[in-house]
Scaffold this motif. Structure first.
Motif, mmCIF file in Angstrom:
data_model
loop_
_atom_site.group_PDB
_atom_site.id
_atom_site.type_symbol
_atom_site.label_atom_id
_atom_site.label_comp_id
_atom_site.label_asym_id
_atom_site.label_seq_id
_atom_site.Cartn_x
_atom_site.Cartn_y
_atom_site.Cartn_z
ATOM 1 N N LYS A 43 -0.733 1.668 -9.838
ATOM 2 C CA LYS A 43 -0.583 0.572 -8.878
ATOM 3 C C LYS A 43 -1.686 0.567 -7.819
ATOM 4 C CE LYS A 43 4.508 0.573 -9.343
ATOM 5 N NZ LYS A 43 4.792 1.810 -10.075
ATOM 6 N N HIS A 44 -2.321 1.711 -7.591
ATOM 7 C CA HIS A 44 -3.415 1.739 -6.603
ATOM 8 C C HIS A 44 -4.753 1.921 -7.336
ATOM 9 C CE1 HIS A 44 -4.067 6.187 -6.560
ATOM 10 N NE2 HIS A 44 -2.764 6.294 -6.641
ATOM 11 N N PRO A 45 -5.688 0.991 -7.174
ATOM 12 C CA PRO A 45 -6.938 1.035 -7.943
ATOM 13 C C PRO A 45 -7.882 2.151 -7.522
ATOM 14 C CG PRO A 45 -6.993 -0.781 -6.390
ATOM 15 C CD PRO A 45 -5.593 -0.235 -6.350
ATOM 16 N N ASP A 46 -7.795 2.624 -6.283
ATOM 17 C CA ASP A 46 -8.675 3.699 -5.832
ATOM 18 C C ASP A 46 -8.229 5.012 -6.459
ATOM 19 O OD1 ASP A 46 -10.438 2.444 -3.697
ATOM 20 O OD2 ASP A 46 -8.438 1.860 -2.999
ATOM 21 N N LYS A 47 -9.130 5.685 -7.124
ATOM 22 C CA LYS A 47 -8.818 6.958 -7.756
ATOM 23 C C LYS A 47 -9.169 8.106 -6.822
ATOM 24 C CE LYS A 47 -7.281 4.670 -11.080
ATOM 25 N NZ LYS A 47 -5.821 4.414 -11.007
ATOM 26 N N LEU B 211 6.366 5.397 -6.735
ATOM 27 C CA LEU B 211 5.690 5.271 -5.446
ATOM 28 C C LEU B 211 4.747 6.444 -5.203
ATOM 29 C CD1 LEU B 211 8.752 4.180 -3.292
ATOM 30 C CD2 LEU B 211 6.919 2.713 -4.113
ATOM 31 N N GLY B 212 4.478 7.224 -6.236
ATOM 32 C CA GLY B 212 3.613 8.383 -6.092
ATOM 33 C C GLY B 212 2.153 8.028 -6.306
ATOM 34 N N SER B 213 1.286 8.822 -5.695
ATOM 35 C CA SER B 213 -0.159 8.648 -5.863
ATOM 36 C C SER B 213 -0.622 9.339 -7.142
ATOM 37 C CB SER B 213 -0.896 9.259 -4.676
ATOM 38 O OG SER B 213 -0.893 10.681 -4.782
ATOM 39 N N GLU B 214 -1.928 9.244 -7.399
ATOM 40 C CA GLU B 214 -2.511 9.930 -8.549
ATOM 41 C C GLU B 214 -2.283 11.437 -8.456
ATOM 42 O OE1 GLU B 214 -6.670 9.715 -11.062
ATOM 43 O OE2 GLU B 214 -6.776 9.542 -8.880
ATOM 44 N N VAL B 215 -2.350 11.995 -7.260
ATOM 45 C CA VAL B 215 -2.118 13.432 -7.077
ATOM 46 C C VAL B 215 -0.686 13.791 -7.448
ATOM 47 C CG1 VAL B 215 -1.982 15.289 -5.369
ATOM 48 C CG2 VAL B 215 -3.902 13.674 -5.309
ATOM 49 N N GLU C 113 0.849 -1.184 0.000
ATOM 50 C CA GLU C 113 0.000 0.000 0.000
ATOM 51 C C GLU C 113 0.886 1.236 0.000
ATOM 52 O OE1 GLU C 113 -2.247 -0.628 3.536
ATOM 53 O OE2 GLU C 113 -0.641 0.055 4.875
ATOM 54 N N PHE C 114 0.337 2.350 -0.475
ATOM 55 C CA PHE C 114 0.994 3.643 -0.363
ATOM 56 C C PHE C 114 0.301 4.413 0.758
ATOM 57 C CE2 PHE C 114 2.038 3.686 -5.201
ATOM 58 C CZ PHE C 114 3.043 2.767 -4.994
#
Length: 358
Positions: free
Chosen positions: A314-318, A286-290, A29-30
């Motif tokens: 890598k993270h499905p939640d937008k 390792l960065g988020s969508e933001v 997780e991030f």
């Protein structure tokens, strides 16, 4: 100049679709820190930063405490003055300062975030498979999806790493190029042994073989390597870029927004790499969508190769009401794209929150 009226700090938890393996840690997780600002005119902006345990001396606990201390003092302050004061503390907590400063830059309507025309930015993708048959299937699937650059993690065992690289080269068969990344895990001797047996066919570069502080070891590997080296973790300032340019066969520097403090400083660094005769690479896996959105905005005018701002895949939640576009192995942003947070999703993913001001 506007004054900051309200500040919100959140700790998010973003589960990953599949574990992301690095030489020093496997992420499931991030956990980025999201900074939201509102000024006295009611304008809102945001940015975030993800501290990666093991990648530097900065810790999540230290960055969180630093954010709390600094953000408590922001309400009522002029945005420009607050930004300057935070940048003066950059060395105290780089990721934390970057998240706060970039939120202020967004509040100030930074021109780096203005997507003035339709934009397509190719991305690289990591190779996850370990066995030859699985590698071949993954490579074929990713190429069919539009990817043309693959990242290959090495740094644990020279013989096993070489065998896996060869399997990936065979599977790619000239259809895509590779970037090898040791994440600082090799000793000097192991890294030299690795490049001594490396077939350079289809390999763009070899990233950060040895410890970030051991410039001599990385320089020795560069001299022995049949492919150019790229430095990553040591590159946090213009002086680091200038130093890298003095090393023979260091042909690339990779920059990440979270290590440079601001959008403006990041762009300056990327241009400095090119001015020194090297090629800049940009992005945080390792960065988020933001965070990746902000890196992609800067990338529009500063890089000419596959971006590494692919953490959002890598993270499905937008996190946005208008998710960051992705098609055929590339970030896609239409002219005028300026995302807004999906606060229902943000609330669901928040594990800790602090508010300051009105």
């Amino acid at each position: 100049m506007s004054k900051i009226r309200k500040v919100t700090l959140r700790r998010l938890r973003l589960p990953l679709t599949t574990p992301y393996r690095l030489s020093y840690r496997t992420f499931t997780e991030f956990e980025p820190y999201l900074v939201e600002l509102e000024d006295e005119a009611g304008r809102r902006a945001f940015a975030d930063g993800h501290v990666s345990p093991g990648s530097s001396s900065e810790t999540r606990e230290g960055a969180w405490a630093f954010c709390l201390e600094q953000l408590a003092a922001l309400p009522g302050r002029d945005a420009g003055d607050a930004k300057a004061a935070l940048l003066a503390r950059f060395l105290d907590s780089k990721v934390a300062v970057t998240a706060m400063v970039c939120a202020i830059e967004a509040l100030e309507n930074s021109p780096f975030l203005d997507v003035v025309q339709d934009t397509v930015l190719p991305l690289l993708v990591p190779v996850s498979a370990l066995e030859p048959a699985a590698i071949a299937e993954e490579i074929d699937r990713r190429i069919a999806a539009g990817f043309r650059v693959f990242k290959v993690k090495v740094g644990k065992d020279v013989a096993a790493d070489l065998e896996r690289v060869r399997a990936i080269q065979r599977a790619a068969d000239g259809r895509a190029s590779l970037r090898l990344d040791a994440n600082r895990a090799y000793s000097r001797d192991d890294a030299v042994a690795f490049v001594g047996k490396l077939d350079p066919e289809g390999i763009e570069l070899f990233e950060q073989p040895c410890d970030a502080d051991d410039w001599d070891a990385n320089a020795a590997v560069a001299l022995a390597s049949p492919v150019p080296l790229m430095l990553d973790e040591p590159i946090c300032a213009l002086a680091d870029i200038d130093r890298a340019a003095t090393l023979r066969n260091v042909g690339y520097c990779k920059l990440k927004l979270k290590r440079f403090g601001s959008l403006e400083r990041l762009a300056e660094g990327l241009n400095r790499v090119r001015a020194n005769g090297m090629r800049p690479v940009l992005g945080d896996g390792l960065g988020s969508e933001v965070h990746n959105w902000m890196e992609a905005c800067v990338a529009r005018t500063t890089i000419d190769n596959a971006g590494e701002f692919n953490g959002f895949l890598k993270h499905p939640d937008k996190l946005f009401r208008q998710p960051l576009g992705f098609e055929r192995g590339a970030v896609v942003m239409p002219a005028g794209y300026r995302p807004e947070l999906d606060h229902a999703a943000i609330d669901r993913l928040t594990v800790e929150r602090r508010d300051f001001g009105a």
